[in-house]
Design an enzyme around this catalytic site. Sequence first.
Site, mmCIF file in Angstrom:
data_model
loop_
_atom_site.group_PDB
_atom_site.id
_atom_site.type_symbol
_atom_site.label_atom_id
_atom_site.label_comp_id
_atom_site.label_asym_id
_atom_site.label_seq_id
_atom_site.Cartn_x
_atom_site.Cartn_y
_atom_site.Cartn_z
ATOM 1 C CG ASP A 131 -1.863 1.128 1.268
ATOM 2 O OD1 ASP A 131 -2.418 1.440 0.200
ATOM 3 O OD2 ASP A 131 -2.068 1.712 2.337
ATOM 4 C CB THR A 132 2.522 3.494 -1.562
ATOM 5 O OG1 THR A 132 3.172 4.719 -1.255
ATOM 6 C CG2 THR A 132 2.423 3.314 -3.064
ATOM 7 C CB ALA A 133 -0.095 8.140 -1.359
ATOM 8 N N GLY B 79 -8.655 3.965 -5.386
ATOM 9 C CA GLY B 79 -9.139 5.150 -4.681
ATOM 10 C C GLY B 79 -7.995 6.106 -4.387
ATOM 11 C CB VAL B 80 -6.094 8.616 -5.784
ATOM 12 C CG1 VAL B 80 -5.219 9.829 -5.432
ATOM 13 C CG2 VAL B 80 -5.203 7.398 -6.071
ATOM 14 N N GLY B 81 -7.865 9.871 -3.006
ATOM 15 C CA GLY B 81 -8.512 11.089 -2.536
ATOM 16 C C GLY B 81 -9.917 10.998 -1.978
ATOM 17 N N GLY C 196 -10.982 9.347 0.655
ATOM 18 C CA GLY C 196 -11.026 9.009 2.073
ATOM 19 C C GLY C 196 -11.444 10.177 2.955
ATOM 20 C CB CYS D 39 -8.005 11.549 1.984
ATOM 21 S SG CYS D 39 -7.163 11.822 0.473
HETATM 22 N N1 LIG Z 1 -5.728 6.450 -1.023
HETATM 23 C C1 LIG Z 1 -5.277 7.669 -0.930
HETATM 24 O O1 LIG Z 1 -5.804 8.619 -1.503
HETATM 25 C C2 LIG Z 1 -4.058 7.945 -0.121
HETATM 26 C C3 LIG Z 1 -3.657 7.072 0.848
HETATM 27 N N2 LIG Z 1 -2.610 7.367 1.676
HETATM 28 C C4 LIG Z 1 -2.232 6.405 2.688
HETATM 29 O O2 LIG Z 1 -1.249 6.923 3.544
HETATM 30 C C5 LIG Z 1 -0.303 5.913 3.911
HETATM 31 C C6 LIG Z 1 1.091 6.414 3.650
HETATM 32 O O3 LIG Z 1 1.345 6.397 2.275
HETATM 33 P P1 LIG Z 1 2.492 7.233 1.589
HETATM 34 O O4 LIG Z 1 2.347 8.673 1.864
HETATM 35 O O5 LIG Z 1 2.508 6.800 0.175
HETATM 36 O O6 LIG Z 1 3.817 6.821 2.366
HETATM 37 P P2 LIG Z 1 4.846 5.617 2.151
HETATM 38 O O7 LIG Z 1 5.546 5.432 3.429
HETATM 39 O O8 LIG Z 1 4.185 4.462 1.531
HETATM 40 O O9 LIG Z 1 5.934 6.194 1.125
HETATM 41 C C7 LIG Z 1 5.648 6.564 -0.189
HETATM 42 C C8 LIG Z 1 6.923 6.496 -1.056
HETATM 43 O O10 LIG Z 1 6.606 6.903 -2.385
HETATM 44 C C9 LIG Z 1 7.345 8.090 -2.710
HETATM 45 N N3 LIG Z 1 6.421 8.997 -3.420
HETATM 46 C C10 LIG Z 1 6.608 9.497 -4.663
HETATM 47 N N4 LIG Z 1 5.582 10.273 -5.012
HETATM 48 C C11 LIG Z 1 4.708 10.270 -3.990
HETATM 49 C C12 LIG Z 1 3.458 10.888 -3.735
HETATM 50 N N5 LIG Z 1 2.903 11.709 -4.631
HETATM 51 N N6 LIG Z 1 2.839 10.692 -2.563
HETATM 52 C C13 LIG Z 1 3.398 9.905 -1.617
HETATM 53 N N7 LIG Z 1 4.605 9.293 -1.796
HETATM 54 C C14 LIG Z 1 5.241 9.465 -2.975
HETATM 55 C C15 LIG Z 1 7.816 8.663 -1.391
HETATM 56 O O11 LIG Z 1 9.039 9.338 -1.555
HETATM 57 P P3 LIG Z 1 9.206 10.865 -1.046
HETATM 58 O O12 LIG Z 1 8.633 10.929 0.358
HETATM 59 O O13 LIG Z 1 10.669 11.098 -1.073
HETATM 60 O O14 LIG Z 1 8.441 11.700 -1.993
HETATM 61 C C16 LIG Z 1 8.008 7.405 -0.545
HETATM 62 O O15 LIG Z 1 9.231 6.800 -0.830
HETATM 63 C C17 LIG Z 1 -0.707 4.663 3.141
HETATM 64 O O16 LIG Z 1 -1.467 3.854 4.004
HETATM 65 C C18 LIG Z 1 -1.593 5.195 2.046
HETATM 66 O O17 LIG Z 1 -2.586 4.271 1.661
HETATM 67 C C19 LIG Z 1 -1.913 8.529 1.532
HETATM 68 C C20 LIG Z 1 -2.295 9.455 0.604
HETATM 69 C C21 LIG Z 1 -3.347 9.210 -0.346
HETATM 70 N N1 LIG Z 2 -4.991 10.946 1.040
HETATM 71 C C1 LIG Z 2 -5.057 10.230 2.173
HETATM 72 N N2 LIG Z 2 -5.757 9.092 2.173
HETATM 73 C C2 LIG Z 2 -5.771 8.398 3.298
HETATM 74 C C3 LIG Z 2 -5.126 8.819 4.447
HETATM 75 N N3 LIG Z 2 -5.311 7.895 5.402
HETATM 76 C C4 LIG Z 2 -6.049 6.940 4.834
HETATM 77 N N4 LIG Z 2 -6.336 7.226 3.577
HETATM 78 C C5 LIG Z 2 -7.121 6.466 2.618
HETATM 79 O O1 LIG Z 2 -8.486 6.494 3.020
HETATM 80 C C6 LIG Z 2 -8.996 5.161 3.029
HETATM 81 C C7 LIG Z 2 -10.158 5.021 3.978
HETATM 82 O O2 LIG Z 2 -11.168 5.915 3.612
HETATM 83 P P1 LIG Z 2 -12.426 6.251 4.582
HETATM 84 O O3 LIG Z 2 -13.207 7.267 3.841
HETATM 85 O O4 LIG Z 2 -13.171 4.977 4.727
HETATM 86 O O5 LIG Z 2 -11.868 6.748 5.864
HETATM 87 C C8 LIG Z 2 -7.773 4.339 3.394
HETATM 88 O O6 LIG Z 2 -7.912 2.982 3.090
HETATM 89 C C9 LIG Z 2 -6.696 5.025 2.565
HETATM 90 O O7 LIG Z 2 -6.680 4.624 1.238
HETATM 91 C C10 LIG Z 2 -4.422 10.044 4.415
HETATM 92 O O8 LIG Z 2 -3.824 10.508 5.402
HETATM 93 N N5 LIG Z 2 -4.426 10.718 3.251
HETATM 94 K K LIG Z 3 -11.439 13.431 1.019
#
Ligand SMILES: NC(=O)C1=CN([C@@H]2O[C@H](COP(=O)(O)OP(=O)(O)OC[C@H]3O[C@@H](n4cnc5c(N)ncnc54)[C@H](OP(=O)(O)O)[C@@H]3O)[C@@H](O)[C@H]2O)C=CC1
Ligand SMILES: Nc1nc2c(ncn2[C@@H]2O[C@H](COP(=O)(O)O)[C@@H](O)[C@H]2O)c(=O)[nH]1
Ligand SMILES: [K+]
Length: 485
Positions: free
Chosen positions: A251-253, A301-303, A305, A308
């Site tokens: 999982d990552t953003a 799903g991006v955004g 949440g 979020c």
């Molecule tokens: N579903 C959603 O909309 C989102 C969910 N989340 C949740 O937050 C948690 C943390 O995720 P995350 O922030 O990815 O952290 P992670 O710890 O997973 O790290 C993300 C990695 O990807 C790199 N990266 C490159 N571009 C991006 C970007 N645009 N956004 C984030 N990282 C990027 C980062 O490098 P560097 O830091 O050097 O840029 C880092 O190495 C996860 O559980 C995720 O699901 C977070 C945001 C959106």
């Molecule tokens: N952009 C961000 N998304 C996030 C963050 N923490 C969690 N999440 C995402 O939301 C869902 C859950 O959504 P919900 O509406 O049921 O609460 C979760 O699975 C992630 O994908 C965040 O800090 N930023």
């Molecule tokens: K939102």
Amino acid sequence: MRFLNTPTSDLTYNDVFLVPASSRVTSRFDVDLTPRDGTGATIPLVAANMTAVTGRRMVETLARRGGLGILPQDIPLDVIAEVTSWVKNRSPRFETPVVLGAEDTVHDALGIMHKRPHGAVVVCGPDRAYRGVVLAADCTEVDRFTQLGTIMRTDAPVFSLAEVSARSGEDVLAAAYDRLTQTRAHVAPVLDGDTVVGVLTRKGTVRSTIYTPALDGAGRLRVGAAVGINGDVRGKARALLDAGVDVLVVDTAHGHQRKMIEALGQVRAAAPDVPVVAGNVVTADGVQDLVDAGADIVKVGVGPGAMCTTRMMTAVGRPQFSAVLECAEAAAGLGRHVWADGGVKHPRDVALALAAGASQVMVGSWFAGTHEGPGELNVDADGRAYKESFGMASTRAVRERTRGEGAFARARKGLFEEGISSSKMYLDPERPGVEDLVDQITAGVRSSMTYAGATSLEQFAARAVVGIQSASGYEEGRARPVSWS
Ligand SMILES: NC(=O)C1=CN([C@@H]2O[C@H](COP(=O)(O)OP(=O)(O)OC[C@H]3O[C@@H](n4cnc5c(N)ncnc54)[C@H](OP(=O)(O)O)[C@@H]3O)[C@@H](O)[C@H]2O)C=CC1
Ligand SMILES: Nc1nc2c(ncn2[C@@H]2O[C@H](COP(=O)(O)O)[C@@H](O)[C@H]2O)c(=O)[nH]1
Ligand SMILES: [K+]
């Protein structure tokens, strides 16, 4: 799924509705909610890998009713191993009691009673030998230092394992329900000899006739866990598998990036035999690349949440209904599946995600506000109970995640905040437990499916007709708890 009218822009759940169709399904109980995505779940609900949402009680309680809970990637591996073993040692049938000793106090009881919605403490001696039951009502009008042994009920109904262990006979459970009702009890211990092995609640007896637990090959409750894309991903994946985790979520953003593809390849290599979920993406191209890298299921799903801020910070994302629809079509073409992740606020949202073709729906903040959520139970100035939720990309979570790093590195990482650090998730007084929400959601979805004439999730996604509505069309669907003139 087909549209009733042609969309001219991307859509989210509030923008759409389901059109009723001629149906041969005569009962909502004839609907089968089992996702066919290889995860072993029997209902299509997953608790999100968020610190404020999923801990041991969430995983256990959901799995008992057929859903999955995904432990977050920020939890140390030794803790994941301990939690997984704990969950796998819970009864797949009976609810877990809150246990204290006869010398413990009312203060102790009130401090942990809210960890479970059944509102009872079972008082035990050594080796969990049954002594009595203390209910919340027994703790009022007594001194907080009163020992439980002096106020416990010793004449409360109990069930023997022999009475209720026969495999889910509906008649046995109905009789247990009747006995609880006749004795005006909502909860009763289950005893093996005099050892407490669980508790049975009125609602639990009903639920056991409706839900099937999500079990591993050895008949134990299933556990999911997430892994991030940084560090020794292969080593972490191996450790999670060694701990007994059944489903891995990478999982990552921004899931559609090179680092994810590499991480996913490593997880796939380490875990050839368990379902691997990866995300998050919102496009067919993203699905293709993650499937090519080894994903069985792609998280979409991006955004959307509730915690979020990504869309406000970056403008990136996609309205969730369209994202799920496009990604589910792409995944189906590749023989894979998607989970719809985020933005679920009502049962209708789950129904729409499933109609769009998701095999399961991930819920975060809504589940945080339950007895099973890991947060502390707080009470606001109006006396309403709540728990805190926060985003996994919030300052609070990033600070926690980077605890082991140097101050400078932490300061740099702290810049990229894309989630809120605090929010109040109120417990619904009518539905304070996650099982209450699962009841509500699955009831809604079962009903949706009969309106569409579907008895399986595949049929539902194939038969659903979706219309586009205005904001006032959506508003019309809401109930009016007070008069409007
Ligand atoms: N579903 C959603 O909309 C989102 C969910 N989340 C949740 O937050 C948690 C943390 O995720 P995350 O922030 O990815 O952290 P992670 O710890 O997973 O790290 C993300 C990695 O990807 C790199 N990266 C490159 N571009 C991006 C970007 N645009 N956004 C984030 N990282 C990027 C980062 O490098 P560097 O830091 O050097 O840029 C880092 O190495 C996860 O559980 C995720 O699901 C977070 C945001 C959106
Ligand atoms: N952009 C961000 N998304 C996030 C963050 N923490 C969690 N999440 C995402 O939301 C869902 C859950 O959504 P919900 O509406 O049921 O609460 C979760 O699975 C992630 O994908 C965040 O800090 N930023
Ligand atoms: K939102």
